[in-house]
Design a protein around this motif. Structure first.
Motif, PDB file in Angstrom:
ATOM      1  N   ASN B 247       0.777  -1.162  -0.009  1.00  0.00           N
ATOM      2  CA  ASN B 247       0.133  -0.024  -0.045  1.00  0.00           C
ATOM      3  C   ASN B 247       0.982   1.095   0.072  1.00  0.00           C
ATOM      4  O   ASN B 247       0.567   2.210  -0.603  1.00  0.00           O
ATOM      5  CB  ASN B 247      -0.886   0.082   1.209  1.00  0.00           C
ATOM      6  N   THR B 250       2.137   1.607  -3.339  1.00  0.00           N
ATOM      7  CA  THR B 250       0.969   2.330  -4.451  1.00  0.00           C
ATOM      8  C   THR B 250       0.738   3.829  -4.114  1.00  0.00           C
ATOM      9  O   THR B 250       0.840   4.521  -4.928  1.00  0.00           O
ATOM     10  CB  THR B 250      -0.374   1.687  -3.743  1.00  0.00           C
ATOM     11  N   MET B 251       0.861   4.215  -2.839  1.00  0.00           N
ATOM     12  CA  MET B 251       0.472   5.747  -2.436  1.00  0.00           C
ATOM     13  C   MET B 251       1.842   6.493  -2.940  1.00  0.00           C
ATOM     14  O   MET B 251       1.548   7.669  -3.502  1.00  0.00           O
ATOM     15  CB  MET B 251       0.354   5.571  -0.990  1.00  0.00           C
ATOM     16  N   LEU B 252       2.864   5.880  -2.921  1.00  0.00           N
ATOM     17  CA  LEU B 252       4.046   6.727  -3.095  1.00  0.00           C
ATOM     18  C   LEU B 252       4.951   6.563  -4.187  1.00  0.00           C
ATOM     19  O   LEU B 252       5.907   7.271  -4.665  1.00  0.00           O
ATOM     20  CB  LEU B 252       5.053   6.541  -1.889  1.00  0.00           C
ATOM     21  N   GLY B 258      -4.196   4.420 -10.257  1.00  0.00           N
ATOM     22  CA  GLY B 258      -5.082   4.145  -9.334  1.00  0.00           C
ATOM     23  C   GLY B 258      -6.287   3.946 -10.281  1.00  0.00           C
ATOM     24  O   GLY B 258      -6.821   4.873 -10.643  1.00  0.00           O
ATOM     25  N   TYR B 265      -1.285   7.846  -7.717  1.00  0.00           N
ATOM     26  CA  TYR B 265      -1.305   8.029  -6.360  1.00  0.00           C
ATOM     27  C   TYR B 265      -0.525   9.310  -5.721  1.00  0.00           C
ATOM     28  O   TYR B 265      -0.701  10.053  -5.069  1.00  0.00           O
ATOM     29  CB  TYR B 265      -1.401   7.217  -5.489  1.00  0.00           C
ATOM     30  N   ALA B 266       0.883   8.990  -5.965  1.00  0.00           N
ATOM     31  CA  ALA B 266       1.654   9.645  -5.434  1.00  0.00           C
ATOM     32  C   ALA B 266       1.760  11.385  -6.046  1.00  0.00           C
ATOM     33  O   ALA B 266       1.791  12.312  -5.098  1.00  0.00           O
ATOM     34  CB  ALA B 266       3.324   9.319  -6.173  1.00  0.00           C
ATOM     35  N   PHE B 269      -1.275  12.562  -4.106  1.00  0.00           N
ATOM     36  CA  PHE B 269      -0.763  12.816  -2.634  1.00  0.00           C
ATOM     37  C   PHE B 269      -0.136  14.137  -2.431  1.00  0.00           C
ATOM     38  O   PHE B 269      -0.233  14.833  -1.877  1.00  0.00           O
ATOM     39  CB  PHE B 269       0.045  11.568  -2.188  1.00  0.00           C
ATOM     40  N   ALA B 454      -8.773   7.660  -6.346  1.00  0.00           N
ATOM     41  CA  ALA B 454      -9.309   7.011  -5.105  1.00  0.00           C
ATOM     42  C   ALA B 454     -10.366   7.856  -4.605  1.00  0.00           C
ATOM     43  O   ALA B 454     -10.414   8.435  -3.665  1.00  0.00           O
ATOM     44  CB  ALA B 454      -8.297   6.914  -3.763  1.00  0.00           C
ATOM     45  N   LEU B 480      -5.867   2.474   2.481  1.00  0.00           N
ATOM     46  CA  LEU B 480      -5.233   3.666   1.864  1.00  0.00           C
ATOM     47  C   LEU B 480      -5.393   4.841   2.892  1.00  0.00           C
ATOM     48  O   LEU B 480      -4.539   5.479   3.124  1.00  0.00           O
ATOM     49  CB  LEU B 480      -5.710   3.988   0.441  1.00  0.00           C
ATOM     50  N   VAL B 483      -2.735   4.537   5.178  1.00  0.00           N
ATOM     51  CA  VAL B 483      -1.476   4.800   4.790  1.00  0.00           C
ATOM     52  C   VAL B 483      -1.374   6.419   4.927  1.00  0.00           C
ATOM     53  O   VAL B 483      -0.573   6.916   5.333  1.00  0.00           O
ATOM     54  CB  VAL B 483      -1.198   4.432   3.426  1.00  0.00           C
ATOM     55  N   ILE B 484      -2.517   6.969   4.243  1.00  0.00           N
ATOM     56  CA  ILE B 484      -2.506   8.682   4.506  1.00  0.00           C
ATOM     57  C   ILE B 484      -2.496   9.158   5.777  1.00  0.00           C
ATOM     58  O   ILE B 484      -1.681  10.077   6.162  1.00  0.00           O
ATOM     59  CB  ILE B 484      -3.908   8.955   3.692  1.00  0.00           C
TER      60      ILE B 484
END
Lengths: 289, 513
Positions: B247, B250-252, B258, B265-266, B269, B454, B480, B483-484
Motif C-alpha cells: 500500500n 501504491t501511494m508513494l 489508481g 497516487y503519488a 498525494f 481513489a 489507503l 497509509v494517508i
C-alpha cells in the motif's frame, strides 16, 4: 509649556482623535461582517414564499411555517439525541479532564513526563482514523444507528483525557504552597482536591463543562460514522447537513435555517451568561499549555 | 559557516542579517532532526540496559529468595498471601487466574490466527434443513486483528504485573529481614486516596485513552499493511490478509496509477499535501496577525464599548460551526446571497465562481476561515497583550518610536515568544482542520485527473478530508486511508520536531511556579 510643545500636543491629540474615529468605524464594519450571516439565518428561517436558497435577504412573506414543518420531520428526535449526548458528555468529560489535568499539574511521579510526551505524539495521529474501527466495534456491541446515543457518548468521553492542556495550565497557577500547608496539617491528597483546589477552580470547571457541552452539540464527523444511514440515530449536525444536499435543498433550505436557529439559541444564551469563564479559560490556559 | 557573536550580528546590514538568519534556520533543521535521533538512540540504549538489569534482578530474586518468593514466580501473589498481605495477594492471584482463563479460552486462538488473519472465508454450502444453498461465515479477519492486538496488550500487561509481583516479594523479604512491618490491606486502601492518589485519578482517563485511542491507532497502523477494504471486509464477503508494504508502494510510487485514473497516487498525494501545507500556513498566520490587530484595536486607549465589541465577537464562537459554515457556504454559492447582492447592485454581471474555480475556492476558504478564527485569536491575544509591561512602550515613546516601530520592536517579538508553541499546535491543527473544509466546500471543485485514483478528490481537499472521503466511498479502501493517516502523522511529527528545535526557548514549565 512653550508654544511649540503645546502645538505638538494639540497635533498629537488631533491625530489620535482621527485614528480613534477610524478604528471605531472599522470595529463597526467588523461587527457587521461578523453578525450578518447570523442575521440572515434568522431572517431566512421566517421566509415562507420559497423554501430554497434565494439571492435576497429580506423575506417577501413572513411566517413561522418553517418551524412548524420542522416538527413534522425527525428533527425533534435529532435534537433530543444531541441534547442527551451533549449533556452526558459535559458531565463525564469534565470529571475525566479534571482528574487528568489535576494529576499532571500537582503530582510529580516517575511516568509523568513520558506520559505527557506520549499523549503529545498520540495527538499527532488524525483522530478520524480510529473512527473506522470504533464504528465496527460499536456496531458489534449494538451501539450504532438507532442506538447511536450511548455509542456517541462513549466515544466522546473515552478519549477526552487527552484534552487536559487548558485546565492543567490553570491548575499550574494555583500555588503549590497551599497543598503543602494542607499536607502538613494531615490532609490526604484526595481531601486537598475536594476541600482546597476544587473550590478555587470554579472558572476552569465551568469552562470545561461549557466546551465539553459544545463539542458534541456541533459534532459532525463522529456522528456521521455512527448514525450511518439511519435517521433515528442522527444528531442535529448530520440531520441538517443532509438537508442541504442537491435533492433536498430546494425543499429544506429554510427549514435548515429554522433548525439552525433552534440549535444555536441555547448555546448562545448559555454563552452570554458564562462568557466571563470562557474568556478566562481561553486567555488563561490555552497558550500556556 | 561562520557564527557571529551578538555584537558582530548587530553590525551587519539588514540584508546580511536576513541571510544569516535564514542560514541558521536551514542549518538547524538537519541538526534538530539529528539531535532527535541521537536522543532516540540513547533512550533505546537506556531501555535495553534497563531490561538487562531487570532480568538480572529477577534471577537474583529467584536464587536468593525463600520458598515463598520462589512459589510466587509461578503462583502470583502467593508470597503476599503467605506474609499476611491478603488484599494484594488476592488481587495478584485473581489477575493471573483471569489471564490464564482468557488465554486458554480465546487469547491463544487469536494469537495463533494473527499471522494469517484467518484461513477459511465465507462459503456457499448446501443446507439440508432449508433445502437451499446458504452462506456460512467462518473466520473473521477484523476480529482476529482486533482481538490479536488486544491479546498482545494483555500479555504485556501480564508480564508487567508479574514483574511487579516479583519485585514486591523481594521488597517484602528485605523489609521483614530488617525487622519492620509490612503494609496492611488498610494501609493500601488509604494510599489509594493519598500517596497513590495520582494512580487512582489517572486510572479511568488512561483506560479510556488506551482502549479508544491507543488500541485503534495501533490497529489502523496495522491495517495499512493489509488489504482491508469494502470488498475485503474480513467476514461477510472476503477475508483480508497481510500485504506487506504494497500500500505504501501504491501511494508513494509515481508509476502506479489508481484504477482508471490518469494520475498516479503519488502525484495526487503530492498535490493534496502541498495544498494542505499552504492552507495551514495561511489559515494560521492570517488569523494570528488579524486577530492580534483586532485585539490591539479594541485595547487601544480611547476606544469606547470595549466590552461590547468583544462580546459580539465572542458570541460568534458559541454558534456551532456546522451551522455557520454550512450557511456561509450557501451564501457564496452561485445563486446565493453574496452573488445576488453584488448583481442587484450592478457591480457584476455574472455570478462569481466562488466554489467552481479552483483558485477562487482556495482563496475563499482562507478568507472565510479568517471569519471563523479571528474571535478566538482576539481572545487569546488580548490576554497576552495586556501582560506586556506598559513602561516598555513608555520609554519607546520617549525615544521617539512611532506606532509601527513599537509594534515591530516590542509587541511582535513578545507575542511570538509567548505564543510560539501555540502557533505550532495551531498550524498542525489547521492541517487537520476537517470542519472548515468539509462543511464549506466538501473538497470541491473536483480535480478530474486526481479523482479516479481513489474516489473524488477536489482542489480544496486536505489530506484529512481525502482520508474521510476514502473511508466513506463505495470502495472504502481503509488500507489507503491508513497509509494517508500514517503519512499525516509523519509530516506533523517532522514539522513539530523541527520547530521545537528552532524555537528560541522551550519553556520549562517549572519556571513559572
Amino acid at each position: 509649556m512653550s508654544e511649540a510643545t503645546a502645538k505638538r500636543h494639540m497635533g498629537l491629540r488631533a491625530s489620535r482623535a482621527v485614528s480613534n474615529t477610524l478604528i471605531h468605524v472599522l470595529l463597526i464594519v467588523i461587527s457587521i461582517i461578523w453578525l450578518i450571516p447570523f442575521v440572515c439565518i434568522v431572517l431566512q428561517s421566517f421566509r415562507v414564499e420559497n423554501t430554497g436558497p434565494v439571492g435576497y435577504i429580506i423575506p417577501h412573506q413572513w411566517g413561522t411555517g418553517n418551524y412548524t414543518r420542522l416538527f413534522q420531520t425527525d428533527f425533534p428526535r435529532w435534537y433530543t439525541n444531541t441534547f442527551i449526548a451533549a449533556l452526558a458528555t459535559a458531565v463525564l468529560q469534565t470529571v475525566i479532564v479534571l482528574c487528568m489535568s489535576y494529576t499532571l499539574s500537582r503530582f510529580r511521579f516517575k511516568m509523568r513526563q513520558p506520559l505527557m510526551r506520549f499523549m503529545l505524539i498520540l495527538g499527532m495521529f488524525p483522530g478520524m482514523l480510529s473512527m473506522i474501527i470504533l464504528y465496527r466495534v460499536l456496531k458489534d456491541l449494538g451501539l450504532t444507528q438507532a442506538n447511536a446515543v450511548p455509542g456517541l457518548i462513549l466515544v466522546y468521553v473515552a478519549s477526552s483525557g487527552m484534552g487536559y492542556y487548558v485546565s492543567k495550565g490553570f491548575f499550574d497557577t494555583i500555588p503549590m504552597s497551599l497543598d503543602e500547608a494542607a499536607r502538613v496539617d494531615g490532609a490526604t491528597r484526595a481531601k486537598i482536591l475536594y476541600k482546597i483546589i476544587l473550590p478555587l477552580s470554579k472558572p476552569i470547571v465551568i469552562y470545561t463543562i461549557l466546551t465539553a457541552f459544545m463539542g458534541p452539540w456541533g459534532d459532525y464527523v463522529f456522528a456521521r460514522y455512527i448514525a450511518f444511514g439511519t435517521s433515528a440515530g442522527k444528531n442535529v449536525a448530520v440531520g441538517l447537513y443532509d438537508w442541504l444536499n442537491k435533492d433536498q435543498i430546494s425543499n429544506c433550505y429554510t427549514m435548515f435555517c429554522a433548525g439552525g436557529v433552534l440549535v444555536a439559541l441555547p448555546v448562545t444564551i448559555l454563552f452570554l451568561f458564562l462568557q466571563k469563564y470562557y474568556v478566562e479559560g481561553v486567555t488563561g490556559g490555552a497558550v500556556k499549555g | 559557516m561562520k557564527q557571529y557573536s551578538d555584537l558582530e550580528f548587530l553590525k551587519l546590514s539588514r540584508g546580511q542579517k536576513l541571510l544569516y538568519r535564514l542560514q541558521r534556520f536551514l542549518i538547524s533543521i538537519p541538526v534538530g532532526i539529528g539531535r532527535f535521533f541521537m536522543k532516540l538512540i540513547r533512550a533505546l540504549g537506556k531501555l535495553f540496559a534497563g531490561i538487562g538489569r531487570d532480568l538480572g534482578e529477577i534471577g537474583a530474586t529467584f536464587v536468593q529468595g525463600d520458598w515463598k518468593t520462589k512459589t510466587s514466580f509461578f503462583i502470583m501473589g502467593f508470597g503476599n498471601l503467605a506474609r499476611g498481605q491478603i488484599l494484594r495477594g488476592i488481587l495478584f492471584l485473581l489477575f493471573e487466574a483471569v489471564f490464564i482463563a482468557y488465554m486458554v479460552m480465546s487469547g491463544g486462538y487469536w494469537l495463533s490466527m494473527l499471522p494469517s488473519l484467518g484461513i477459511t472465508g465465507p462459503s456457499e454450502e448446501y443446507s439440508e434443513v432449508l433445502d437451499a444453498y446458504v452462506t456460512r461465515y467462518h473466520d473473521n479477519s477484523f476480529q482476529i486483528l482486533l482481538y490479536g492486538v488486544l491479546t498482545i496488550f494483555f500479555v504485556i500487561a501480564f508480564i508487567y504485573t508479574w514483574r511487579v509481583n516479583v519485585r514486591q516479594n523481594r521488597m517484602a523479604e528485605k523489609i521483614l529481614a530488617s525487622g519492620k512491618k509490612l503494609k496492611s490491606g488498610k494501609d493500601d486502601l488509604r494510599s489509594v486516596v493519598d500517596d497513590q492518589f495520582h494512580k487512582t485519578l489517572l486510572a479511568l482517563p488512561l483506560t479510556g485513552i488506551l482502549v479508544f485511542t491507543v488500541l485503534p491507532i495501533f490497529f489502523m497502523i496495522l491495517v495499512a499493511f493489509t488489504n482491508y477494504d469494502g470488498t475485503h471486509n474480513g467476514y461477510t464477503n472476503s477475508l483480508f490478509t497481510w500485504v506487506g508494504l504494497d500500500n505504501f508502494n501504491t501511494m508513494l510510487s509515481w508509476n502506479v496509477t489508481g484504477g482508471a485514473g490518469t494520475q498516479s497516487y503519488a502525484a495526487t498525494f503530492g498535490e493534496v499535501l502541498l495544498w494542505t501545507l499552504i492552507w495551514a500556513f495561511f489559515a494560521t498566520f492570517t488569523n494570528y496577525f488579524l486577530g492580534m490587530f483586532v485585539a490591539m484595536a479594541i485595547n487601544k486607549k480611547g476606544i469606547r464599548f470595549k466590552k461590547g465589541w468583544r462580546t459580539i465577537l465572542v458570541l460568534t464562537i458559541a454558534i456551532p460551526q456546522f451551522i455557520s459554515l454550512l450557511y456561509v457556504s450557501k451564501m457564496f454559492a452561485k445563486n446565493g446571497i453574496v452573488n445576488g447582492f453584488l448583481m442587484s447592485m450592478g457591480w457584476i454581471q455574472q455570478a462569481l465562481p466562488f466554489w467552481e474555480d479552483p483558485t477562487w475556492a482556495r482563496v475563499t476558504v482562507i478568507l472565510i476561515n479568517i471569519w471563523i478564527g479571528i474571535p478566538y485569536l482576539m481572545l487569546i491575544t488580548t490576554g497576552i497583550l495586556m501582560n506586556i509591561p506598559a513602561d516598555l512602550y513608555e520609554s519607546a515613546r520617549i525615544d521617539g518610536a512611532n506606532a509601527w516601530q513599537q509594534y515591530r520592536k516590542i509587541t511582535l517579538p513578545y507575542m511570538l515568544f509567548v505564543t510560539g508553541p501555540y502557533l505550532l499546535t495551531s498550524f498542525t491543527g489547521n492541517m487537520n482542520n476537517f470542519n472548515v473544509i468539509y462543511l464549506l466546500t466538501g473538497g470541491a471543485p473536483t480535480n478530474p485527473a486526481a479523482s479516479s485514483a481513489a474516489g473524488a478528490v477536489g482542489y480544496t481537499d486536505l489530506l484529512i478530508t481525502w482520508l474521510f472521503k476514502i473511508t466513506m466511498g463505495a470502495e472504502s479502501q481503509y488500507y489507503l486511508a491508513s497509509v494517508i493517516g500514517i503519512l499525516v502523522f509523519v509530516v506533523v511529527a517532522l514539522i513539530s520536531l523541527v520547530v521545537y528545535n528552532v524555537l528560541p526557548s522551550i519553556k520549562n514549565e517549572e519556571d513559572f511556579r
